[in-house]
Design an enzyme around this catalytic site. Structure first.
Site, PDB file in Angstrom:
ATOM      1  N   ARG A  70      80.321  21.054  28.473  1.00  0.00           N
ATOM      2  CA  ARG A  70      79.736  21.438  27.157  1.00  0.00           C
ATOM      3  C   ARG A  70      79.367  20.596  26.258  1.00  0.00           C
ATOM      4  O   ARG A  70      78.261  20.267  25.163  1.00  0.00           O
ATOM      5  CB  ARG A  70      80.222  23.434  26.212  1.00  0.00           C
ATOM      6  CG  ARG A  70      78.744  23.177  25.235  1.00  0.00           C
ATOM      7  CD  ARG A  70      80.024  24.709  24.839  1.00  0.00           C
ATOM      8  NE  ARG A  70      80.835  26.085  25.463  1.00  0.00           N
ATOM      9  CZ  ARG A  70      79.802  26.973  25.320  1.00  0.00           C
ATOM     10  NH1 ARG A  70      78.412  26.962  25.216  1.00  0.00           N
ATOM     11  NH2 ARG A  70      80.434  28.073  26.395  1.00  0.00           N
ATOM     12  N   HIS A 122      68.949  36.115  13.740  1.00  0.00           N
ATOM     13  CA  HIS A 122      69.712  36.851  14.355  1.00  0.00           C
ATOM     14  C   HIS A 122      69.587  38.869  14.607  1.00  0.00           C
ATOM     15  O   HIS A 122      69.065  39.000  13.133  1.00  0.00           O
ATOM     16  CB  HIS A 122      71.444  37.107  14.514  1.00  0.00           C
ATOM     17  CG  HIS A 122      72.014  37.717  15.423  1.00  0.00           C
ATOM     18  ND1 HIS A 122      72.496  37.224  16.149  1.00  0.00           N
ATOM     19  CD2 HIS A 122      72.754  39.034  14.818  1.00  0.00           C
ATOM     20  CE1 HIS A 122      73.224  38.274  17.403  1.00  0.00           C
ATOM     21  NE2 HIS A 122      73.356  39.631  16.429  1.00  0.00           N
ATOM     22  N   ASP A 155      78.016  28.641  11.582  1.00  0.00           N
ATOM     23  CA  ASP A 155      79.286  28.000  11.962  1.00  0.00           C
ATOM     24  C   ASP A 155      79.946  27.909  12.775  1.00  0.00           C
ATOM     25  O   ASP A 155      79.237  28.380  13.446  1.00  0.00           O
ATOM     26  CB  ASP A 155      80.734  28.357   9.720  1.00  0.00           C
ATOM     27  CG  ASP A 155      80.414  30.314  10.399  1.00  0.00           C
ATOM     28  OD1 ASP A 155      81.515  30.375  10.033  1.00  0.00           O
ATOM     29  OD2 ASP A 155      80.465  29.955  11.732  1.00  0.00           O
ATOM     30  N   ASP A 189      78.087  33.676  15.145  1.00  0.00           N
ATOM     31  CA  ASP A 189      76.955  34.507  14.173  1.00  0.00           C
ATOM     32  C   ASP A 189      78.607  34.956  12.889  1.00  0.00           C
ATOM     33  O   ASP A 189      77.654  35.850  12.842  1.00  0.00           O
ATOM     34  CB  ASP A 189      76.544  35.567  15.028  1.00  0.00           C
ATOM     35  CG  ASP A 189      75.449  35.825  16.303  1.00  0.00           C
ATOM     36  OD1 ASP A 189      75.895  36.124  17.283  1.00  0.00           O
ATOM     37  OD2 ASP A 189      75.113  34.261  15.597  1.00  0.00           O
TER      38      ASP A 189
HETATM   39  C1  GRF Z   1      65.419  36.607  18.316  1.00  0.00           C
HETATM   40  O1  GRF Z   1      64.896  37.802  18.063  1.00  0.00           O
HETATM   41  C2  GRF Z   1      66.479  36.102  17.747  1.00  0.00           C
HETATM   42  O2  GRF Z   1      66.525  36.667  17.368  1.00  0.00           O
HETATM   43  C3  GRF Z   1      66.905  35.905  19.262  1.00  0.00           C
HETATM   44  O3  GRF Z   1      66.356  35.259  20.069  1.00  0.00           O
HETATM   45  C4  GRF Z   1      64.469  36.334  19.152  1.00  0.00           C
HETATM   46  C5  GRF Z   1      64.378  34.806  20.159  1.00  0.00           C
HETATM   47  O4  GRF Z   1      63.011  35.900  20.080  1.00  0.00           O
HETATM   48  N1  GRF Z   1      68.094  34.914  19.010  1.00  0.00           N
HETATM   49  P1  GRF Z   1      61.424  34.348  20.477  1.00  0.00           P
HETATM   50  O5  GRF Z   1      61.769  33.651  21.460  1.00  0.00           O
HETATM   51  O6  GRF Z   1      61.534  33.855  18.786  1.00  0.00           O
HETATM   52  O7  GRF Z   1      60.565  35.978  20.291  1.00  0.00           O
END
Ligand code: GRF
Length: 194
Positions: free
Chosen positions: A64, A108, A140, A144
């Site tokens: 990673r 998120h 951070d 999340d």
């Molecule tokens: C979003 O809901 C984001 O919060 C989550 O993945 C989704 C991505 O959606 N981590 P998109 O690819 O922008 O349609």
């Protein structure tokens, strides 16, 4: 002019909403490049706008850290003011976070700290929640857990499944992403003080 590199992993509907919102030269935001951990379908939105794209695939690296280092160096090559994770589904190591935060934001699909992680919408439905939402936060070193910049609540409707609920949440996410990035560009939001 605020320059941004956006990272995605999927369909990129949040990215597309941002690109449309900053089309006007009156909006002081410019997306320099869009990157992904795979050949994500959302990269096509960047192509449509003539924006450079890059793919840094984890499986091409021994670990990673070395993957994240190459991702970091690729982003640094564009010299952005801000890195926005818009549906980027890989966990980034502390070295990457320290390099870019607080100029590193993420969207998120829940009202953090509720339902963190990669299955927020599924977990929200499984918990029988009647309300959820969208969060934009500074990234951070946790998952999340960074300082929340803004949130919008979203109702869970009877009969919702993951797709219907996620789409309703995404409508709010897109607006949060746009409002936050333009707010930073117009110096109404100071990420160092969130
Ligand atoms: C979003 O809901 C984001 O919060 C989550 O993945 C989704 C991505 O959606 N981590 P998109 O690819 O922008 O349609």
């Amino acid at each position: 002019m605020l320059s941004v590199v956006v990272l995605i992993s999927g369909t990129g509907s949040n990215l597309l909403a941002l690109l449309k919102a900053i089309e006007s030269p009156l909006v002081p935001v410019r997306v320099l490049a869009v990157g992904s951990d795979s050949a994500a379908p959302g990269l096509a939105h960047a192509d449509l706008y003539g924006i450079p794209t890059f793919v840094v695939e984890p499986h091409r690296f021994p670990d990673r850290e070395s993957w994240a280092k190459r991702l970091q160096e690729t982003i640094e090559g564009f010299k952005p003011d801000l890195v926005a994770l818009a549906g980027f589904m890989k966990i980034l190591p502390p070295s990457f976070i320290r390099r870019f935060s607080p100029n590193l934001i993420n969207i998120h699909p829940s009202l953090l700290p509720l339902f963190p992680g990669a299955h927020a919408v599924r977990d929200t439905l499984a918990a029988g929640a009647t309300e959820t939402g969208a969060t934009i936060h500074i990234v951070d070193e946790g998952v999340d857990t960074g300082p929340v910049i803004a949130q919008k609540t979203v109702a869970v409707m009877p009969g919702d499944d993951i797709n219907t609920l996620h789409e309703r949440i995404k409508n709010q996410e897109r607006q949060l992403l746009i409002d936050t990035i333009i707010g930073v560009a117009e110096k109404r939001i100071d990420l160092a003080k969130v």
